[in-house]
Design a protein around this motif. Sequence first.
Motif, PDB file in Angstrom:
ATOM      1  N   GLY A 250      -7.392  -6.029  -7.210  1.00 48.72           N
ATOM      2  CA  GLY A 250      -7.955  -4.710  -6.952  1.00 48.72           C
ATOM      3  C   GLY A 250      -9.349  -4.797  -6.368  1.00 48.72           C
ATOM      4  O   GLY A 250      -9.705  -4.055  -5.443  1.00 48.72           O
TER       5      GLY A 250
ATOM      6  N   LEU B 163      -7.539   2.672 -14.729  1.00 51.93           N
ATOM      7  CA  LEU B 163      -7.469   1.679 -13.657  1.00 51.93           C
ATOM      8  C   LEU B 163      -6.324   1.980 -12.690  1.00 51.93           C
ATOM      9  O   LEU B 163      -6.487   1.906 -11.464  1.00 51.93           O
ATOM     10  CB  LEU B 163      -7.295   0.274 -14.240  1.00 51.93           C
TER      11      LEU B 163
ATOM     12  N   MET C 177      -6.552   3.083  -8.680  1.00 54.05           N
ATOM     13  CA  MET C 177      -5.850   2.385  -7.595  1.00 54.05           C
ATOM     14  C   MET C 177      -4.961   3.334  -6.810  1.00 54.05           C
ATOM     15  O   MET C 177      -4.749   3.139  -5.605  1.00 54.05           O
ATOM     16  CB  MET C 177      -5.027   1.225  -8.153  1.00 54.05           C
TER      17      MET C 177
ATOM     18  N   THR D 246      -5.388   3.799  -2.891  1.00 58.08           N
ATOM     19  CA  THR D 246      -4.256   3.616  -1.975  1.00 58.08           C
ATOM     20  C   THR D 246      -4.034   4.853  -1.112  1.00 58.08           C
ATOM     21  O   THR D 246      -3.870   4.752   0.113  1.00 58.08           O
ATOM     22  CB  THR D 246      -2.979   3.296  -2.778  1.00 58.08           C
TER      23      THR D 246
ATOM     24  N   PHE E  95     -13.949   1.612 -10.703  1.00 56.12           N
ATOM     25  CA  PHE E  95     -13.043   0.470 -10.883  1.00 56.12           C
ATOM     26  C   PHE E  95     -13.806  -0.748 -11.376  1.00 56.12           C
ATOM     27  O   PHE E  95     -13.375  -1.439 -12.314  1.00 56.12           O
ATOM     28  CB  PHE E  95     -12.325   0.133  -9.574  1.00 56.12           C
TER      29      PHE E  95
ATOM     30  N   GLY F 212      -3.456  -2.150  -1.856  1.00 58.84           N
ATOM     31  CA  GLY F 212      -3.596  -1.216  -2.969  1.00 58.84           C
ATOM     32  C   GLY F 212      -2.314  -1.075  -3.760  1.00 58.84           C
ATOM     33  O   GLY F 212      -2.329  -1.020  -5.002  1.00 58.84           O
TER      34      GLY F 212
ATOM     35  N   ALA G  84      -1.889  -4.241  -5.816  1.00 59.48           N
ATOM     36  CA  ALA G  84      -2.822  -4.239  -6.946  1.00 59.48           C
ATOM     37  C   ALA G  84      -2.371  -3.266  -8.033  1.00 59.48           C
ATOM     38  O   ALA G  84      -2.449  -3.566  -9.225  1.00 59.48           O
ATOM     39  CB  ALA G  84      -4.224  -3.873  -6.457  1.00 59.48           C
ATOM     40  N   LEU G  85      -1.878  -2.102  -7.619  1.00 61.56           N
ATOM     41  CA  LEU G  85      -1.379  -1.118  -8.584  1.00 61.56           C
ATOM     42  C   LEU G  85      -0.210  -1.680  -9.372  1.00 61.56           C
ATOM     43  O   LEU G  85      -0.132  -1.526 -10.606  1.00 61.56           O
ATOM     44  CB  LEU G  85      -0.950   0.154  -7.846  1.00 61.56           C
TER      45      LEU G  85
ATOM     46  N   ILE H  31      -1.425  -4.480 -11.835  1.00 66.09           N
ATOM     47  CA  ILE H  31      -2.170  -3.893 -12.952  1.00 66.09           C
ATOM     48  C   ILE H  31      -1.204  -3.246 -13.942  1.00 66.09           C
ATOM     49  O   ILE H  31      -1.334  -3.388 -15.161  1.00 66.09           O
ATOM     50  CB  ILE H  31      -3.196  -2.864 -12.442  1.00 66.09           C
TER      51      ILE H  31
END
Length: 286
Positions: free
Chosen positions: A11, A71, A75, A79, A108, A167, A170-171, A174
């Motif tokens: 992220g 978080l 994200m 995104t 973040f 993004g 990363a989402l 996470i």
Amino acid sequence: MPLALHALTAGAFGIGVTEFVIMGLLIDVSKDLGVSISAAGLLISGYALGVVVGAPILGMLTGKWSRKTLLMSLMVVFTVGNLACALAPDYWTLMAARVLTAFAHASFFGVGSVVATSLVAPNKKASAIAIMFTGLTVANILGVPFGTWLGQAYGWRSTFFAVTLIGLVALAVIALFVPKDKTTDNQAANSQGALAVLGRRSVLLGLLITVLSWVGVFAGFTYIAPILTQITGFSEAAVSPILLVFGGGLVIGNLAGGWLADRHLVPTIVASLIALSVVLLALTAA
């Protein structure tokens, strides 16, 4: 180190790329949208304003949320904001999308730092934060030069599509790897009370030093592409490799500065500011 920590690093990498990559694409954006280079540069100022305004607002509004939920929400904002940047039909839409994306930035890193330290043993907290911020460092070394090359080769919008994909990744990581946490009763109070530290003289002095020392760097770095191509005489293809050199300098300076500051804090700060002033003055004359 746990996989959740590397999810936070992913992220941080995406956020770092979207913040800085537009500096290498300033000429492309200005030509495509029919605005001046100066106006295109304000897209960077708009992002910075979004960071400054968004962090305390989101801190107060989301104080009772669990950290993982926050978080993931950040994200999603990141995104969607980058996708809006890629699809923006005009300058002002792009500006609004940049400001929206920036809302996820400071929050973040703040929340991510807390989560990172909760994932490891007490004697490894500093290392955990350093690993998360490695994503920001790698963004400067590899992400920004590659994003600049991609935008020059396939249009600046392709870079924001690529960051949108980052993004999404990363989402997903996470959601998969960051453990669930329980909301504490004083979490909201801590978020609102964070603004109170701005009344401390030492904090204000630290902020003032940071602003005054870095404003010159970003004034030059913002317009690095037109400076290199229109004044210095480099080709557009040379911008990416030069940005790679800049990113390498950030890493070396960060490591050396941290090592020296641990031993001689005030002399290191003073010497760094003097050296920075000399370099910026040389840039003006070059």
